[in-house]
Enzyme design. Sequence first.
Site, short mmCIF file in Angstrom:
data_model
loop_
_atom_site.label_atom_id
_atom_site.label_comp_id
_atom_site.label_asym_id
_atom_site.label_seq_id
_atom_site.Cartn_x
_atom_site.Cartn_y
_atom_site.Cartn_z
N ASP A 12 0.91 -1.53 0.25
CA ASP A 12 -0.08 0.23 0.49
C ASP A 12 0.73 0.93 0.11
OD1 ASP A 12 -2.01 1.86 -0.12
OD2 ASP A 12 -2.74 1.25 2.38
N ASP A 106 -2.71 2.24 -5.81
CA ASP A 106 -1.74 2.09 -5.47
C ASP A 106 -1.73 1.38 -4.23
OD1 ASP A 106 -3.96 3.41 -3.05
OD2 ASP A 106 -2.99 4.02 -1.84
N GLU A 107 -2.26 0.32 -4.52
CA GLU A 107 -2.96 -1.19 -3.22
C GLU A 107 -2.86 -2.03 -4.06
OE1 GLU A 107 -5.67 -1.45 -0.25
OE2 GLU A 107 -6.12 0.13 -0.78
MG LIG Z 1 -2.56 3.88 0.14
#
Ligand SMILES: [Mg+2]
Length: 356
Positions: A12, A106-107
Amino acid sequence: MMTPQRKIIHVDMDAFYASVEMRDFPEYRDIPIAVGGNGPRSVLCTCNYLAREYGVRSAMPASRAKVLCPNLKIVRGRMSVYQEVSAKIREIFSRYTKIIEPLSLDEAYLDVTGCLLFNGSATLIAEDIRATIFKELQLTASAGIAPIKYLAKIASDLNKPDGQYVITPNQVSSFIDSMPLSKIPGVGKVTYKKLQDSGLAFGRDIKALDEVSLIRQFGKLGRSLWYKCHGDDNRAIVTQRIRKSVGVERTFADDIANIEELAAYMKQQLIPELKLRAKKYLSTREISKLGIKVKFKDFHQTTKEFKYHQFDEGIFNTLLEEGLARGEGKAVRLLGVHIGLGESAPTHQQFEFILE
Ligand SMILES: [Mg+2]
């Protein structure tokens, strides 16, 4: 026969959009910043850690954030840059494993069970991934390492930012015992309250009950909690049930009543995320419908769908207007967008969208 222990890493990025802005614009590095529209009606996408010290949060109206943090610098998001960076991150992941499940820009979950680097140590692999991201992109990431997906996701939050947390197979049981049920992905505030009202607060409370009475009391949620808390999440993961739809939804920090604000959030935040999540399905499946989901502040929920075989922002806008009309002016606490996945192969236009 025992199935081999899986090694899952949840990566993350830390305050992703804001961190990209701070990387590209040094003048933002030492001040509280947020990414989002600048108008009084905008909702923030995300903010940096300095802004968080003031209580500013993602999905918060810009106006409220400005009250909490008068010096907050709100910068316009550059979605195409974030998408580019996200693709580079994905490329880094692919050096370690081919089994990558992105959850958003983003993960992602990485299954590194078959990765032979670092003698197969998932802890060292995660460290190397984070170091590589930093070296090549000057951005920090956090990671969670566990034999079970949802535990990896919980773990990535525990040493954030720029850290990682490992739950070894031997630690799974004791970790779950003391894990607040609110940490489990999918258990929101309301569900958690319901569980608490029944005296269920930690993983061990679920373990102490039997499956049947949990299902009787909580239906599908009860079953899923029972399996999760017994460290047997494989059902939820491995099952290749055919997915009927894919969607993205977000609960706002504060309810939002303004339609333009909601439309802007849908366009800037939810739709780009939906496109990203949908990609992997759309190489083999066609779009069967477009839909939105609205939950109003009184928890009344409505869904609007339209049969259509292409991605179309205009249709999403119309659906949103129609959905909101059902609330007769009530403020909105949750907004979601989704597409239905049909059985047939994708159409030509869809392929263009995938390549976009
Ligand atoms: Mg994040």
